[in-house]
Design an enzyme around this catalytic site. Sequence first.
Site, mmCIF file in Angstrom:
data_model
loop_
_atom_site.group_PDB
_atom_site.id
_atom_site.type_symbol
_atom_site.label_atom_id
_atom_site.label_comp_id
_atom_site.label_asym_id
_atom_site.label_seq_id
_atom_site.Cartn_x
_atom_site.Cartn_y
_atom_site.Cartn_z
ATOM 1 N N ASN A 127 0.798 -1.219 0.000
ATOM 2 C CA ASN A 127 0.000 0.000 0.000
ATOM 3 C C ASN A 127 0.836 1.277 0.000
ATOM 4 O OD1 ASN A 127 -1.552 -2.225 1.574
ATOM 5 N ND2 ASN A 127 -3.157 -0.816 0.927
ATOM 6 N N VAL A 134 0.191 6.633 -1.337
ATOM 7 C CA VAL A 134 -0.457 5.775 -0.348
ATOM 8 C C VAL A 134 -1.767 5.256 -0.921
ATOM 9 C CG1 VAL A 134 -1.475 5.659 1.965
ATOM 10 C CG2 VAL A 134 0.590 7.030 1.567
ATOM 11 N N CYS A 135 -1.885 3.947 -0.968
ATOM 12 C CA CYS A 135 -3.062 3.291 -1.536
ATOM 13 C C CYS A 135 -3.962 2.822 -0.394
ATOM 14 C CB CYS A 135 -2.593 2.095 -2.382
ATOM 15 S SG CYS A 135 -3.866 1.387 -3.419
ATOM 16 N N LEU A 136 -5.108 3.487 -0.226
ATOM 17 C CA LEU A 136 -6.001 3.186 0.892
ATOM 18 C C LEU A 136 -7.428 3.588 0.534
ATOM 19 C CD1 LEU A 136 -5.827 2.184 3.915
ATOM 20 C CD2 LEU A 136 -5.753 4.603 4.548
ATOM 21 N N THR A 141 -8.090 6.274 -2.700
ATOM 22 C CA THR A 141 -7.014 5.946 -3.631
ATOM 23 C C THR A 141 -6.999 4.455 -3.943
ATOM 24 O OG1 THR A 141 -5.486 5.784 -1.745
ATOM 25 C CG2 THR A 141 -5.535 7.870 -2.948
#
Length: 317
Positions: A127, A134-136, A141
């Site tokens: 993530n 930031v992948c969340l 995102t």
Amino acid sequence: MALGHEQVGVNKFKQFDCVVDYSDHYYYHQSKPNQKSNSHETMMINNRNTMKRIMKEWEILEKNLPPSIFVRVYEGRIDLLRAAIIGASKTPYHNGLFFFDLQFPSDYPNNPPKVYYRSFGLRLNPNLYNSGYVCLSLLNTWGGKGTERWCPDESTILQVLLSLQGLVLNEKPYYNEPGIKPAWSWESYNADVFALSCKTMLYLMKKPARNFECFIAAHFRDHASVILKACVAYRNGRVRIGLFDGDAPVGSKKKKVNVSKKFKDSMNELYPELYKAFNRIGASLKNLPEKLEDDGDGKPANGIIGKLKRFWEAMTA
């Protein structure tokens, strides 16, 4: 600027505080206007409702931060925020420090905050990209539905930080990757993650985040011994990576789990660097060796499984 010997304890460092200097904040540089203008010295939020909501966020953070999260906000730029998260026990991130720069958008809370991970070019989680992305789901995102995504009326910065700590920096980050897995197994990935966490520690001590210099030094002074003992325990296969509790003697060579040559080599390289860095900031390293001796163990298993593991390690080295 690298850290020095200043002896300031973590317990004297406020969990939440408002400071002045935001000069190394990622989003300050991203939104920096014309150099001839002084407008960047004042807050970038003009919407009254947004300002009111940010003040509420500050109040929530000041009253509700867990002991493992520290936050700094800025007098001259209320749209900026920096958070430090201590890696939780029983994860490959234990005793590490992870920094995130946040920015409130001008229409906050209609849209979620922007979040940048200070990665030093390392990707230690599916993530958290080496670019800082930031992948969340909570940040919109990544995919998600319902309460997984940002809700203007209910979502908060505290919720974002707790999600980063609990859902991202977890005990088996291997399973955070929905696509092609980043390693042979979750155990193998945890080994990679711990090594990258150690590298992050070195970078933080060489180039500490502004307003957190004393905190970083104090944290690693307090945890240096456990971190180094964990390096030895994991390298010698005495315990699964992430599960070291700090009690095993350094000299013990009782082996419980297999250790790859790739991981063992990384510990052989990183341990003496960590030892020197911890020593420079005044950590107590009594009875700890300055470097690791090669005892010949930690080789991958023989047979087809061992060959496949060695092939994977060679491809991902």
